[in-house]
Enzyme design. Structure first.
Site, PDB file in Angstrom:
ATOM      1  N   PRO A  88       1.831  -8.356 -19.173  1.00 36.39           N
ATOM      2  CA  PRO A  88       2.487  -9.583 -18.702  1.00 36.39           C
ATOM      3  C   PRO A  88       4.016  -9.514 -18.792  1.00 36.39           C
ATOM      4  O   PRO A  88       4.710 -10.354 -18.239  1.00 36.39           O
ATOM      5  CB  PRO A  88       1.921 -10.682 -19.607  1.00 36.39           C
ATOM      6  CG  PRO A  88       1.106 -10.023 -20.649  1.00 36.39           C
ATOM      7  CD  PRO A  88       0.932  -8.580 -20.301  1.00 36.39           C
ATOM      8  N   ARG A 153      -5.740  -0.746   0.448  1.00 40.14           N
ATOM      9  CA  ARG A 153      -5.875  -1.211   1.827  1.00 40.14           C
ATOM     10  C   ARG A 153      -4.633  -0.921   2.671  1.00 40.14           C
ATOM     11  O   ARG A 153      -4.666  -1.092   3.889  1.00 40.14           O
ATOM     12  CB  ARG A 153      -6.269  -2.687   1.890  1.00 40.14           C
ATOM     13  CG  ARG A 153      -5.309  -3.638   1.268  1.00 40.14           C
ATOM     14  CD  ARG A 153      -5.932  -5.015   1.135  1.00 40.14           C
ATOM     15  NE  ARG A 153      -6.131  -5.663   2.428  1.00 40.14           N
ATOM     16  CZ  ARG A 153      -5.163  -6.141   3.185  1.00 40.14           C
ATOM     17  NH1 ARG A 153      -3.906  -6.045   2.787  1.00 40.14           N
ATOM     18  NH2 ARG A 153      -5.424  -6.723   4.327  1.00 40.14           N
ATOM     19  N   ASP A 168      -0.848  -9.235   7.888  1.00 39.06           N
ATOM     20  CA  ASP A 168      -1.342 -10.097   6.820  1.00 39.06           C
ATOM     21  C   ASP A 168      -0.329 -11.146   6.410  1.00 39.06           C
ATOM     22  O   ASP A 168       0.847 -10.993   6.594  1.00 39.06           O
ATOM     23  CB  ASP A 168      -1.582  -9.275   5.551  1.00 39.06           C
ATOM     24  CG  ASP A 168      -2.786  -8.411   5.698  1.00 39.06           C
ATOM     25  OD1 ASP A 168      -3.574  -8.693   6.594  1.00 39.06           O
ATOM     26  OD2 ASP A 168      -2.910  -7.471   4.906  1.00 39.06           O
TER      27      ASP A 168
HETATM   28  N1  ADE Z   1      -2.351  -7.694 -19.243  1.00 44.51           N
HETATM   29  C1  ADE Z   1      -2.510  -8.931 -19.754  1.00 44.51           C
HETATM   30  N2  ADE Z   1      -2.056  -9.860 -18.907  1.00 44.51           N
HETATM   31  C2  ADE Z   1      -1.582  -9.197 -17.806  1.00 44.51           C
HETATM   32  C3  ADE Z   1      -0.977  -9.600 -16.595  1.00 44.51           C
HETATM   33  N3  ADE Z   1      -0.745 -10.874 -16.300  1.00 44.51           N
HETATM   34  N4  ADE Z   1      -0.626  -8.645 -15.716  1.00 44.51           N
HETATM   35  C4  ADE Z   1      -0.829  -7.354 -15.994  1.00 44.51           C
HETATM   36  N5  ADE Z   1      -1.395  -6.908 -17.126  1.00 44.51           N
HETATM   37  C5  ADE Z   1      -1.777  -7.819 -18.021  1.00 44.51           C
END
Ligand code: ADE
Length: 248
Positions: A88, A153, A168
């Site tokens: 994240p 893709r 797209d």
């Molecule tokens: N691992 C935990 N949350 C994540 C996210 N939002 N994006 C990528 N990897 C993650």
């Protein structure tokens, strides 16, 4: 294209990789996905890959030795492939990032688990960090699947000629126009006449206008970075005018 995925849970990938387009891409030889179990690189008999954080606090941290050994073992002599940690904390994944990744012949995706990975893994082997959005998953596996799907893709030869990825949503910088198929009338809702007219120019113009309308309604932020023609700007101005509060 080859994608190597390092994970503690290789079997999580079984479903997504063995169905539909990702399955066909692999059968056609356009995509090779190799799954690597990080635990295979643990050095003790319990196959330990995580430990408690220095400084205290909850949760477990992925240890540097097994993870770095796994990356180096998988990467081999080829140091050109991006080594991407799913976290994240990474830069946010968009269609633009998908296009950028699709240009590489090989990607190495590292799925973090627990509270995170030891910071020295980043310093030793990670070249990029990607988040699929501002929310926290239990690990990087689902994020890796999202990336494999969106990137695969875009591989040339993946999509039928009639529905190019270039048209797209997001590829054009706009939300996609509405789609219709048979029947022409469903519960008194008719397909717009223009789509039945056989006039390809008119269909094209209608679709572009409806894409602009949808983007205005749902994602007005996207309109800041899209190039519109003169007539399209007037159309947008009309939409804005119709939405404006009545002036006395
Ligand atoms: N691992 C935990 N949350 C994540 C996210 N939002 N994006 C990528 N990897 C993650």
């Amino acid at each position: 294209m080859q994608i190597d995925i390092l994970t503690l849970f290789p079997s999580m990938f079984d479903g997504p990789l063995t169905e539909s387009m990702l399955k066909r891409a692999q059968e056609k030889g356009l995509l090779t996905v190799r799954l690597h179990d990080i635990r295979d690189h643990a050095t003790d008999k319990h196959r330990t890959v995580d430990d408690t954080p220095y400084g205290g606090g909850g949760g477990m941290v992925m240890m540097p030795e097994p993870l770095v050994a796994a990356v180096e073992g998988v990467r081999g002599a080829d140091e050109t492939a991006p080594v991407i940690l799913l976290t994240p904390q990474g830069r946010v994944f968009t269609q633009q990032v998908a296009r950028e990744l699709a240009a590489h012949p090989r990607l190495i995706l590292v799925c973090g688990r627990y509270e995170g990975v030891d910071e020295r893994v980043r310093q030793a082997v990670i070249t990029d960090e990607i988040s699929i959005g501002d929310f926290v998953l239990t690990g990087g596996e689902l994020a890796a699947m999202v990336i494999v799907d969106a990137v695969a893709r875009l591989i040339p030869g993946m999509l039928g000629a009639r529905w190019g990825a270039e048209e797209d949503s997001h590829a054009m910088g706009l939300i996609e126009y509405p789609h219709y198929t048979r029947p022409p009338v469903f519960r008194e809702m008719a397909v717009p006449d223009v789509l039945l007219s056989g006039d390809h120019g008119a269909v094209e113009a209608w679709r572009r206008r409806e894409a602009i309308r949808r983007t205005w309604q749902r994602r007005p932020d996207m309109l800041l970075s899209v190039e519109l023609g003169g007539a399209e700007r007037w159309f947008l101005a009309d939409l804005a005018e119709a939405d404006a509060p009545l002036r006395g």
